[in-house]
Design a protein around this motif. Structure first.
Motif, mmCIF file in Angstrom:
data_model
loop_
_atom_site.group_PDB
_atom_site.id
_atom_site.type_symbol
_atom_site.label_atom_id
_atom_site.label_comp_id
_atom_site.label_asym_id
_atom_site.label_seq_id
_atom_site.Cartn_x
_atom_site.Cartn_y
_atom_site.Cartn_z
ATOM 1 N N HIS A 281 -7.662 -4.469 9.697
ATOM 2 C CA HIS A 281 -8.194 -5.538 8.775
ATOM 3 C C HIS A 281 -8.243 -4.599 7.289
ATOM 4 C CE1 HIS A 281 -9.627 -7.107 12.724
ATOM 5 N NE2 HIS A 281 -9.600 -8.360 12.058
ATOM 6 N N ALA A 282 -8.012 -5.344 6.122
ATOM 7 C CA ALA A 282 -8.226 -5.017 5.038
ATOM 8 C C ALA A 282 -8.693 -5.956 4.035
ATOM 9 C CB ALA A 282 -6.797 -4.604 4.494
ATOM 10 N N ALA A 283 -9.334 -5.378 2.868
ATOM 11 C CA ALA A 283 -10.084 -6.311 1.923
ATOM 12 C C ALA A 283 -9.144 -7.167 1.416
ATOM 13 C CB ALA A 283 -10.556 -5.482 0.887
ATOM 14 N N TYR A 284 -7.873 -7.052 1.197
ATOM 15 C CA TYR A 284 -6.867 -7.807 0.535
ATOM 16 C C TYR A 284 -6.019 -8.956 1.533
ATOM 17 C CZ TYR A 284 -4.147 -3.862 2.251
ATOM 18 O OH TYR A 284 -3.558 -2.647 2.995
ATOM 19 N N GLY A 285 -6.490 -8.859 2.754
ATOM 20 C CA GLY A 285 -5.866 -9.681 3.951
ATOM 21 C C GLY A 285 -5.137 -8.874 4.844
ATOM 22 N N ARG A 286 -4.281 -9.513 5.448
ATOM 23 C CA ARG A 286 -3.757 -8.718 6.623
ATOM 24 C C ARG A 286 -3.086 -7.680 6.256
ATOM 25 N NH1 ARG A 286 1.198 -8.509 9.315
ATOM 26 N NH2 ARG A 286 2.042 -10.022 8.175
ATOM 27 N N PRO A 287 -3.121 -6.646 6.734
ATOM 28 C CA PRO A 287 -2.266 -5.295 6.398
ATOM 29 C C PRO A 287 -0.791 -5.465 6.763
ATOM 30 C CG PRO A 287 -4.331 -4.466 7.499
ATOM 31 C CD PRO A 287 -4.056 -6.141 7.785
ATOM 32 N N ARG A 288 0.295 -5.101 6.118
ATOM 33 C CA ARG A 288 1.584 -5.455 6.299
ATOM 34 C C ARG A 288 2.209 -4.153 7.068
ATOM 35 N NH1 ARG A 288 4.464 -7.544 0.847
ATOM 36 N NH2 ARG A 288 3.226 -5.878 -0.057
ATOM 37 N N HIS A 289 3.046 -4.602 8.204
ATOM 38 C CA HIS A 289 3.645 -3.579 8.837
ATOM 39 C C HIS A 289 5.036 -3.021 8.062
ATOM 40 C CE1 HIS A 289 1.405 -4.587 12.225
ATOM 41 N NE2 HIS A 289 1.918 -5.848 12.369
ATOM 42 N N ILE A 290 5.468 -1.839 8.559
ATOM 43 C CA ILE A 290 6.470 -1.194 7.789
ATOM 44 C C ILE A 290 7.577 -2.031 7.479
ATOM 45 C CG2 ILE A 290 7.833 0.038 9.679
ATOM 46 C CD1 ILE A 290 6.719 1.712 6.332
ATOM 47 N N ASP A 291 8.249 -2.686 8.463
ATOM 48 C CA ASP A 291 9.372 -3.685 8.129
ATOM 49 C C ASP A 291 8.995 -5.042 7.150
ATOM 50 O OD1 ASP A 291 7.618 -4.646 10.214
ATOM 51 O OD2 ASP A 291 9.058 -6.279 10.501
ATOM 52 N N GLU A 292 7.753 -4.973 6.586
ATOM 53 C CA GLU A 292 7.485 -6.038 5.905
ATOM 54 C C GLU A 292 7.197 -5.596 4.408
ATOM 55 O OE1 GLU A 292 4.725 -9.124 8.430
ATOM 56 O OE2 GLU A 292 3.963 -7.070 8.085
ATOM 57 N N MET A 293 7.434 -4.101 4.110
ATOM 58 C CA MET A 293 7.060 -3.843 2.841
ATOM 59 C C MET A 293 8.048 -4.006 1.951
ATOM 60 S SD MET A 293 4.106 -2.797 3.415
ATOM 61 C CE MET A 293 3.957 -1.978 1.833
ATOM 62 N N PRO A 294 7.782 -4.052 0.671
ATOM 63 C CA PRO A 294 8.979 -4.340 -0.344
ATOM 64 C C PRO A 294 9.778 -3.215 -0.594
ATOM 65 C CG PRO A 294 6.806 -4.388 -1.537
ATOM 66 C CD PRO A 294 6.469 -4.246 0.033
ATOM 67 N N LEU A 295 11.049 -3.213 -0.399
ATOM 68 C CA LEU A 295 11.706 -1.997 -0.522
ATOM 69 C C LEU A 295 11.658 -1.341 -2.026
ATOM 70 C CD1 LEU A 295 15.022 -3.260 1.131
ATOM 71 C CD2 LEU A 295 13.274 -1.551 2.007
ATOM 72 N N ASP A 296 11.569 -2.224 -2.989
ATOM 73 C CA ASP A 296 11.288 -1.575 -4.478
ATOM 74 C C ASP A 296 10.378 -0.631 -4.752
ATOM 75 O OD1 ASP A 296 9.539 -3.544 -4.625
ATOM 76 O OD2 ASP A 296 10.313 -4.475 -6.426
ATOM 77 N N TRP A 297 9.358 -0.708 -3.619
ATOM 78 C CA TRP A 297 8.241 0.453 -3.792
ATOM 79 C C TRP A 297 9.048 1.825 -3.577
ATOM 80 C CZ3 TRP A 297 3.093 -0.589 -0.977
ATOM 81 C CH2 TRP A 297 2.325 -1.651 -1.564
ATOM 82 N N PHE A 298 9.836 1.947 -2.713
ATOM 83 C CA PHE A 298 10.445 3.197 -2.251
ATOM 84 C C PHE A 298 11.703 3.735 -3.188
ATOM 85 C CE2 PHE A 298 8.406 0.742 1.053
ATOM 86 C CZ PHE A 298 7.162 1.514 1.259
ATOM 87 N N LEU A 299 11.749 3.315 -4.133
ATOM 88 C CA LEU A 299 13.013 3.707 -4.878
ATOM 89 C C LEU A 299 12.403 3.564 -6.417
ATOM 90 C CD1 LEU A 299 15.971 4.864 -5.024
ATOM 91 C CD2 LEU A 299 16.552 2.298 -5.479
ATOM 92 N N ARG A 300 11.787 4.697 -7.087
ATOM 93 C CA ARG A 300 11.191 4.602 -8.108
ATOM 94 C C ARG A 300 11.070 5.892 -8.856
ATOM 95 N NH1 ARG A 300 8.997 -0.404 -10.561
ATOM 96 N NH2 ARG A 300 8.992 -1.872 -8.614
ATOM 97 N N PRO A 301 10.730 5.933 -9.822
ATOM 98 C CA PRO A 301 10.487 7.418 -10.823
ATOM 99 C C PRO A 301 9.471 8.189 -9.961
ATOM 100 C CG PRO A 301 10.441 5.458 -12.514
ATOM 101 C CD PRO A 301 10.653 4.936 -10.976
ATOM 102 N N GLY A 302 9.729 9.269 -9.923
ATOM 103 C CA GLY A 302 8.934 10.273 -9.271
ATOM 104 C C GLY A 302 8.215 11.248 -10.268
ATOM 105 N N VAL A 303 6.898 11.726 -9.772
ATOM 106 C CA VAL A 303 6.166 12.619 -10.484
ATOM 107 C C VAL A 303 5.711 13.693 -9.549
ATOM 108 C CG1 VAL A 303 4.265 13.084 -11.735
ATOM 109 C CG2 VAL A 303 5.408 10.829 -11.942
ATOM 110 N N VAL A 304 6.025 15.008 -9.644
ATOM 111 C CA VAL A 304 5.307 16.017 -8.671
ATOM 112 C C VAL A 304 4.199 16.755 -9.373
ATOM 113 C CG1 VAL A 304 7.100 17.709 -9.434
ATOM 114 C CG2 VAL A 304 5.908 17.832 -7.220
ATOM 115 N N LEU A 305 3.030 16.741 -8.435
ATOM 116 C CA LEU A 305 1.882 17.534 -8.971
ATOM 117 C C LEU A 305 1.642 18.896 -8.071
ATOM 118 C CD1 LEU A 305 -0.627 14.349 -9.194
ATOM 119 C CD2 LEU A 305 0.917 15.568 -11.006
ATOM 120 N N ASP A 306 1.492 19.950 -8.745
ATOM 121 C CA ASP A 306 1.438 21.229 -7.991
ATOM 122 C C ASP A 306 -0.193 21.280 -7.492
ATOM 123 O OD1 ASP A 306 1.671 23.946 -7.242
ATOM 124 O OD2 ASP A 306 2.700 24.645 -9.153
ATOM 125 N N LEU A 307 -0.330 21.290 -6.459
ATOM 126 C CA LEU A 307 -1.542 21.720 -5.651
ATOM 127 C C LEU A 307 -1.551 23.096 -4.832
ATOM 128 C CD1 LEU A 307 -2.809 18.211 -4.273
ATOM 129 C CD2 LEU A 307 -2.812 19.007 -6.749
#
Length: 261
Positions: A81-107
């Motif tokens: 359960h989530a505050a925003y509704g039913r949590p989506r499974h991996i096959d339901e995620m929008p593909l454009d989330w996963f092809l985007r500009p990257g930023v790397v932070l040094d920890l």
């Protein structure tokens, strides 16, 4: 264009908290499997000796979790359960989330445990860039050098709740790490819970996904090979597993060659 591999292999020969089983049928065994199994079950008789060298095709069978190797967590991994509704499974995620500009932070200077927001803010200032909405933020902890060993499970830094929420407040929906988890090591969190009684120290980065929808990329590698903190694209498209809380990904950084501009 240059591609930098940001993924670790799935390897049954190295240590994993959930061991991988990798069974291989050789091309000769694959020929017998085809003739005695698939074809015979359909009433088709065939002698594998008729094939060149008596061989057909090799066949790999793996038993592993969807969180083995470099993978993307879906919101359904964080809870039912989530505050925003039913949590989506991996096959339901929008593909454009996963092809985007990257930023790397040094920890890499952070100790084992949970890194807070002050370190992230210092990194934004150091690199001269604050992540924008939908940027893919990658955390370079250096833990990938331990991959395949028990220390990979115990010796790394993750994010605390405030650091995770800082990135989500900026509109980031994909956060990656080269460590085993985006949270602190399991033992580190549980020891502090037993000592303080504070449930907020238990998996805060993951549980933030119950309040706001986002995905994690865990078990990245080679973030030190990125030429700069920004100026590259991340591709981390997850495998489409129906109803799953995660999917394996071949994560890569795409770096444009200035000579081609």
């Amino acid at each position: 264009m240059r591609l930098i591999d940001l993924s670790v292999p799935i390897d049954a020969s190295v240590w994993e908290p959930n061991p991988v089983v990798h069974e291989v049928l050789s091309p000769a065994e694959g020929a017998r499997h085809m003739a005695d199994g698939m074809l015979a079950n359909h009433g088709i008789a065939f002698d594998p000796a008729e094939l060149p060298g008596g061989e057909m095709l090799s066949l790999d069978t793996l038993t592993l979790t969807s969180h083995t190797g470099t993978h993307v967590d879906a919101p359904s991994h964080y809870g039912s359960h989530a505050a925003y509704g039913r949590p989506r499974h991996i096959d339901e995620m929008p593909l454009d989330w996963f092809l985007r500009p990257g930023v790397v932070l040094d920890l890499t200077d952070q100790p084992v445990g949970a890194t807070g927001p002050d370190k992230l803010l210092r990194e934004f200032e150091r690199i001269g860039h604050t992540p924008r909405p939908f940027d893919i933020v990658l955390l370079r902890t250096g833990a990938d050098v331990l991959a395949g060993t028990p220390k990979y499970f115990t010796d790394f830094t993750g994010l605390d709740a405030a650091a995770t929420n800082l990135l989500l407040d900026l509109g980031v929906v994909v956060i990656g790490t080269d460590a085993f988890s985006l949270d602190a090591p399991f033992g580190w969190m549980i020891e502090r819970f037993h000592r303080t009684g504070d449930r907020g120290v238990l998996w805060p980065a993951h549980f933030a996904g119950r309040e706001r929808e986002y995905s994690q990329i865990e078990r990245l590698a080679n973030l030190d090979a990125l030429p700069s903190a920004t100026g590259f694209t991340v591709s981390c498209l997850p495998v489409k597993i129906a109803g799953a809380g995660a999917g394996w990904a071949r994560a890569v950084a795409i770096v444009e060659d200035p000579a081609d501009g």
